[in-house]
Scaffold this motif. Structure first.
Motif, PDB file in Angstrom:
ATOM      1  N   THR A  63     -41.992 -27.305  31.747  1.00 53.26           N
ATOM      2  CA  THR A  63     -43.414 -27.082  32.035  1.00 53.26           C
ATOM      3  C   THR A  63     -44.219 -26.463  30.890  1.00 53.26           C
ATOM      4  OG1 THR A  63     -43.186 -24.856  33.002  1.00 53.26           O
ATOM      5  CG2 THR A  63     -42.810 -26.749  34.461  1.00 53.26           C
ATOM      6  N   VAL A  64     -43.554 -26.037  29.820  1.00 52.28           N
ATOM      7  CA  VAL A  64     -44.281 -25.490  28.673  1.00 52.28           C
ATOM      8  C   VAL A  64     -44.756 -26.677  27.842  1.00 52.28           C
ATOM      9  CG1 VAL A  64     -44.213 -23.948  26.681  1.00 52.28           C
ATOM     10  CG2 VAL A  64     -42.855 -23.416  28.719  1.00 52.28           C
ATOM     11  N   THR A  65     -45.902 -27.212  28.185  1.00 52.16           N
ATOM     12  CA  THR A  65     -46.338 -28.472  27.584  1.00 52.16           C
ATOM     13  C   THR A  65     -47.038 -28.282  26.243  1.00 52.16           C
ATOM     14  OG1 THR A  65     -48.373 -28.408  28.868  1.00 52.16           O
ATOM     15  CG2 THR A  65     -46.538 -29.627  29.807  1.00 52.16           C
ATOM     16  N   ASN A  66     -47.639 -27.119  26.034  1.00 51.95           N
ATOM     17  CA  ASN A  66     -48.285 -26.819  24.753  1.00 51.95           C
ATOM     18  C   ASN A  66     -48.038 -25.360  24.420  1.00 51.95           C
ATOM     19  OD1 ASN A  66     -50.207 -28.999  26.169  1.00 51.95           O
ATOM     20  ND2 ASN A  66     -50.196 -29.330  23.958  1.00 51.95           N
ATOM     21  N   TYR A  67     -47.479 -25.100  23.226  1.00 56.98           N
ATOM     22  CA  TYR A  67     -47.136 -23.741  22.846  1.00 56.98           C
ATOM     23  C   TYR A  67     -47.385 -23.567  21.356  1.00 56.98           C
ATOM     24  CZ  TYR A  67     -44.112 -19.874  21.377  1.00 56.98           C
ATOM     25  OH  TYR A  67     -43.621 -18.725  20.795  1.00 56.98           O
ATOM     26  N   ASP A  68     -48.230 -22.625  21.028  1.00 61.08           N
ATOM     27  CA  ASP A  68     -48.528 -22.306  19.637  1.00 61.08           C
ATOM     28  C   ASP A  68     -48.313 -20.812  19.445  1.00 61.08           C
ATOM     29  OD1 ASP A  68     -49.541 -21.757  17.132  1.00 61.08           O
ATOM     30  OD2 ASP A  68     -51.231 -23.129  17.323  1.00 61.08           O
ATOM     31  N   PRO A  69     -47.198 -20.414  18.799  1.00 61.61           N
ATOM     32  CA  PRO A  69     -46.897 -18.988  18.660  1.00 61.61           C
ATOM     33  C   PRO A  69     -47.811 -18.274  17.672  1.00 61.61           C
ATOM     34  CG  PRO A  69     -45.309 -20.304  17.442  1.00 61.61           C
ATOM     35  CD  PRO A  69     -46.172 -21.275  18.186  1.00 61.61           C
ATOM     36  N   ASN A  70     -48.550 -19.011  16.866  1.00 65.69           N
ATOM     37  CA  ASN A  70     -49.378 -18.381  15.844  1.00 65.69           C
ATOM     38  C   ASN A  70     -50.684 -17.833  16.401  1.00 65.69           C
ATOM     39  OD1 ASN A  70     -47.561 -19.037  13.686  1.00 65.69           O
ATOM     40  ND2 ASN A  70     -48.270 -21.159  13.840  1.00 65.69           N
ATOM     41  N   ILE A  71     -51.164 -18.405  17.526  1.00 68.39           N
ATOM     42  CA  ILE A  71     -52.473 -17.951  18.027  1.00 68.39           C
ATOM     43  C   ILE A  71     -52.363 -16.612  18.766  1.00 68.39           C
ATOM     44  CG2 ILE A  71     -54.409 -18.563  19.526  1.00 68.39           C
ATOM     45  CD1 ILE A  71     -53.942 -21.484  18.756  1.00 68.39           C
ATOM     46  N   PRO A  72     -51.437 -16.384  19.726  1.00 73.79           N
ATOM     47  CA  PRO A  72     -50.574 -17.336  20.428  1.00 73.79           C
ATOM     48  C   PRO A  72     -51.323 -17.984  21.603  1.00 73.79           C
ATOM     49  CG  PRO A  72     -50.082 -15.116  21.168  1.00 73.79           C
ATOM     50  CD  PRO A  72     -51.180 -14.989  20.142  1.00 73.79           C
ATOM     51  N   ASP A  73     -50.815 -19.135  22.022  1.00 79.31           N
ATOM     52  CA  ASP A  73     -51.426 -19.862  23.133  1.00 79.31           C
ATOM     53  C   ASP A  73     -50.350 -20.660  23.848  1.00 79.31           C
ATOM     54  OD1 ASP A  73     -53.679 -21.026  24.669  1.00 79.31           O
ATOM     55  OD2 ASP A  73     -53.112 -22.862  23.616  1.00 79.31           O
ATOM     56  N   SER A  74     -50.312 -20.571  25.175  1.00 78.07           N
ATOM     57  CA  SER A  74     -49.303 -21.288  25.959  1.00 78.07           C
ATOM     58  C   SER A  74     -49.965 -21.942  27.160  1.00 78.07           C
ATOM     59  CB  SER A  74     -48.206 -20.334  26.452  1.00 78.07           C
ATOM     60  OG  SER A  74     -47.671 -19.566  25.394  1.00 78.07           O
ATOM     61  N   PHE A  75     -49.692 -23.210  27.354  1.00 79.53           N
ATOM     62  CA  PHE A  75     -50.187 -23.937  28.524  1.00 79.53           C
ATOM     63  C   PHE A  75     -48.977 -24.335  29.357  1.00 79.53           C
ATOM     64  CE2 PHE A  75     -51.934 -27.458  30.975  1.00 79.53           C
ATOM     65  CZ  PHE A  75     -53.210 -26.988  31.285  1.00 79.53           C
ATOM     66  N   VAL A  76     -48.924 -23.823  30.583  1.00 74.92           N
ATOM     67  CA  VAL A  76     -47.749 -23.983  31.447  1.00 74.92           C
ATOM     68  C   VAL A  76     -48.173 -24.728  32.703  1.00 74.92           C
ATOM     69  CG1 VAL A  76     -45.914 -22.780  32.698  1.00 74.92           C
ATOM     70  CG2 VAL A  76     -46.805 -21.820  30.556  1.00 74.92           C
ATOM     71  N   ILE A  77     -47.679 -25.960  32.859  1.00 75.45           N
ATOM     72  CA  ILE A  77     -48.040 -26.743  34.041  1.00 75.45           C
ATOM     73  C   ILE A  77     -47.208 -26.306  35.227  1.00 75.45           C
ATOM     74  CG2 ILE A  77     -48.748 -28.699  32.620  1.00 75.45           C
ATOM     75  CD1 ILE A  77     -46.159 -30.126  33.461  1.00 75.45           C
ATOM     76  N   THR A  78     -47.621 -26.727  36.420  1.00 75.54           N
ATOM     77  CA  THR A  78     -46.952 -26.259  37.636  1.00 75.54           C
ATOM     78  C   THR A  78     -45.695 -27.055  37.974  1.00 75.54           C
ATOM     79  OG1 THR A  78     -47.306 -25.688  39.956  1.00 75.54           O
ATOM     80  CG2 THR A  78     -48.315 -27.698  39.175  1.00 75.54           C
ATOM     81  N   GLY A  79     -45.509 -28.203  37.352  1.00 71.60           N
ATOM     82  CA  GLY A  79     -44.353 -29.047  37.661  1.00 71.60           C
ATOM     83  C   GLY A  79     -44.776 -30.494  37.607  1.00 71.60           C
ATOM     84  N   ASP A  80     -44.801 -31.143  38.762  1.00 65.90           N
ATOM     85  CA  ASP A  80     -45.161 -32.557  38.783  1.00 65.90           C
ATOM     86  C   ASP A  80     -46.669 -32.777  38.776  1.00 65.90           C
ATOM     87  OD1 ASP A  80     -45.519 -31.558  41.301  1.00 65.90           O
ATOM     88  OD2 ASP A  80     -44.350 -33.073  42.343  1.00 65.90           O
ATOM     89  N   ILE A  81     -47.456 -31.710  38.666  1.00 69.65           N
ATOM     90  CA  ILE A  81     -48.902 -31.812  38.478  1.00 69.65           C
ATOM     91  C   ILE A  81     -49.215 -31.230  37.101  1.00 69.65           C
ATOM     92  CG2 ILE A  81     -51.175 -31.225  39.371  1.00 69.65           C
ATOM     93  CD1 ILE A  81     -49.866 -30.734  42.095  1.00 69.65           C
ATOM     94  N   THR A  82     -49.824 -32.015  36.237  1.00 66.93           N
ATOM     95  CA  THR A  82     -49.982 -31.611  34.838  1.00 66.93           C
ATOM     96  C   THR A  82     -51.233 -30.769  34.621  1.00 66.93           C
ATOM     97  OG1 THR A  82     -51.080 -33.702  34.356  1.00 66.93           O
ATOM     98  CG2 THR A  82     -48.702 -33.594  33.968  1.00 66.93           C
ATOM     99  N   ALA A  83     -51.356 -29.714  35.381  1.00 70.27           N
ATOM    100  CA  ALA A  83     -52.442 -28.751  35.225  1.00 70.27           C
ATOM    101  C   ALA A  83     -51.842 -27.353  35.306  1.00 70.27           C
ATOM    102  CB  ALA A  83     -53.503 -28.945  36.304  1.00 70.27           C
ATOM    103  N   MET A  84     -52.583 -26.380  34.793  1.00 77.41           N
ATOM    104  CA  MET A  84     -52.115 -24.992  34.780  1.00 77.41           C
ATOM    105  C   MET A  84     -52.821 -24.211  35.871  1.00 77.41           C
ATOM    106  SD  MET A  84     -51.970 -22.380  31.554  1.00 77.41           S
ATOM    107  CE  MET A  84     -51.575 -20.632  31.705  1.00 77.41           C
ATOM    108  N   TRP A  85     -52.045 -23.776  36.851  1.00 80.41           N
ATOM    109  CA  TRP A  85     -52.536 -22.894  37.908  1.00 80.41           C
ATOM    110  C   TRP A  85     -52.397 -21.449  37.426  1.00 80.41           C
ATOM    111  CZ3 TRP A  85     -52.186 -27.718  39.550  1.00 80.41           C
ATOM    112  CH2 TRP A  85     -52.817 -28.097  40.744  1.00 80.41           C
ATOM    113  N   LEU A  86     -53.414 -20.632  37.647  1.00 80.82           N
ATOM    114  CA  LEU A  86     -53.317 -19.225  37.283  1.00 80.82           C
ATOM    115  C   LEU A  86     -52.151 -18.558  38.013  1.00 80.82           C
ATOM    116  CD1 LEU A  86     -57.099 -18.217  37.353  1.00 80.82           C
ATOM    117  CD2 LEU A  86     -55.690 -18.683  35.341  1.00 80.82           C
ATOM    118  N   ARG A  87     -52.081 -18.771  39.316  1.00 80.21           N
ATOM    119  CA  ARG A  87     -51.037 -18.155  40.126  1.00 80.21           C
ATOM    120  C   ARG A  87     -49.654 -18.659  39.731  1.00 80.21           C
ATOM    121  NH1 ARG A  87     -52.749 -19.930  44.543  1.00 80.21           N
ATOM    122  NH2 ARG A  87     -51.764 -21.935  44.250  1.00 80.21           N
TER     123      ARG A  87
END
Length: 474
Positions: A63-87
């Motif tokens: 689920t870690v679909t985009n990860y940039d350690p230099n910013i840092p920035d991480s986009f973590v999807i929920t699973g079979d839905i390719t969006a990031m839920w806050l919760r």
């Protein structure tokens, strides 16, 4: 010889079924791999072993679909839905929180998610799920508005995947930063943008305390929502059933993304009360620059005051017959039930709102895990809590894990573990839900939050009753 052959074939089948981790993992952590090897080596039951091997790292693997350690920035999807839920993203990463001091890469992953969540709150505090980049989502046509210069305007944007207002989404953002700070003492996450997000959350919560009559008088509706869909996916008249100001926070949707019956949801308010207090404590303790500390001071006072106000209102309006209720309207109407998703009545100690051994919690817990809860099901495969999101007779593994995380009883933990590893439908992962009499009938084969929670339960058992990991589960 026949029985030996059958046993050998079963072992081979289990080994084959366990090889479900992707060859190209989205994110790798040596610390997590070492933990998997250490704990799984204790396990004699293949069902338990392979479910843990597959489930515990599922968030990192997939689920870690985009990860940039230099910013840092991480986009973590929920699973079979390719969006990031806050919760969901908070809960998915919470699984690894105790390890981030041992793995700088893992620490940067969580730090990047905090940064991403802060930006998301500042985009829209009423949204629950976000796109990685601007694009249309399947919910782009939802009729949801915000107040702009005294006028309600359409608020669905291409940054958003979904715009359901849920108290726990915003609270989850605060919880992730608190957990990160407690483990690392890294104050770099507390910058002016972070404080602006905290201010936005507090303002949103204060707005949610107002009842509809107050908003009608001022013609100010900070949020409305309607969808052309099933009843649990929309809100009556866009604003919900009438409520009376109580000090509680209104939430239009539950942690399940289902609409509330009465908008004062007690579990979400309890979580908010506890985490707001912890936020104030973090901001008070952190060694900040003079300018940051000056900016944080009014937020500390407001968070503490709001936390206490919510807690007082819960104890005034949210208890009936010696147990917490699930939702109230402040005018005498209450509903007792419990839902499988966290926060729930069952999960209240997890967020520090009440002690597990408190008689009030124990009475609530007993009621939630009984026929008094209309969403408690007992079947031939398992027994546990479901909810309206999927429907009758479907038990959620997440709720069984929550039951395990809120007990010290060894036998209860053993039974929770048994039900979890024997209801995967031979997939060796946690699902969203399964039919109470047939675990082969399940929903969502890929649900990272539930997988991570299962890993948390195993880690808890390893610390408290490690001998349970050496047992066989039929």
């Amino acid at each position: 010889m026949y029985f030996i052959l059958i046993a050998s074939l079963l072992t081979i089948d289990l080994l084959a079924q366990s090889n479900l981790r992707p060859a190209q993992k989205k994110f790798e952590s040596e610390t997590i791999e070492e933990t998997i090897n250490r704990i799984s080596a204790k396990m004699k039951d293949n069902k338990l072993k392979y479910t843990f091997i597959n489930s515990f790292p599922n968030t990192l693997d997939t689920t870690v679909t985009n990860y940039d350690p230099n910013i840092p920035d991480s986009f973590v999807i929920t699973g079979d839905i390719t969006a990031m839920w806050l919760r969901d993203s908070t809960n998915q990463l919470w699984t690894y929180m105790e390890f981030i001091n041992k793995d700088s890469k893992l620490q940067n992953l969580v730090k990047g998610a905090i940064s991403r969540q802060v930006n998301q709150v500042l985009i829209d505090p009423y949204a629950n799920a976000f796109n990685y980049q601007k694009k249309q989502s399947e919910w782009s046509n939802d009729n949801t508005t915000r107040c702009f210069l005294g006028v309600n305007v359409h608020a669905m944007s291409q940054n958003l995947h979904e715009r359901k207002f849920e108290i726990d989404s915003l609270v989850a953002v605060l919880r992730l930063s608190i957990g990160y700070y407690r483990e690392t003492n890294d104050t770099s996450i507390i910058n002016f943008k972070y404080l602006k997000a905290v201010q936005r959350i507090l303002r949103t919560f204060r707005d949610s305390q107002a009842d509809q009559q107050e908003q009608f008088k001022s013609f100010r509706f900070p949020y409305t929502f309607q969808r052309n869909g099933r009843s649990t996916d929309t809100v009556i008249n866009g604003i919900g059933e009438p409520v009376r100001r109580t000090g509680l926070l209104r939430t239009f949707f539950r942690a399940s993304d289902d609409s509330t019956i009465y908008q004062f949801n007690i579990p979400e308010n309890a979580m908010a009360s506890s985490i707001l207090k912890q936020t104030a404590e973090m901001l008070s303790e952190a060694q900040l620059s003079w300018s940051l500390r000056t900016a944080a001071q009014p937020l500390i006072g407001e968070a503490l005051a709001l936390s206490q106000e919510i807690k007082d209102a819960i104890y005034k309006y949210g208890i009936k017959d010696g147990a917490f209720v699930y939702e109230v309207d402040g005018m005498g109407k209450q509903v007792f039930m419990d839902d499988s998703n966290q926060p729930s009545l069952l999960s209240l100690p997890i967020y520090g709102f009440i002690d597990i051994e408190d008689p009030l919690y124990q009475a609530t817990r007993k009621k939630a895990l009984s026929s008094s809860n209309p969403y408690y099901y007992e079947g031939t495969a398992a027994k546990g809590i479901g909810g309206p999101h999927i429907g009758a007779n479907y038990i959620w593994p997440m709720a069984i894990v929550t039951q395990g995380l809120t007990t010290y009883d060894k036998q209860e933990l053993r039974e929770c573990l048994r039900m979890l590893v024997t209801t995967t439908g031979n997939k060796w992962f946690m699902h969203e839900s399964f039919f109470k009499d047939n675990p082969d009938s399940f929903t969502r084969s890929w649900f990272a939050w539930a997988n991570g929670l299962f890993g948390e339960l195993v880690l808890k058992i390893d610390k408290q009753y490690p001998e349970l990991l050496e047992e066989n589960y039929i």
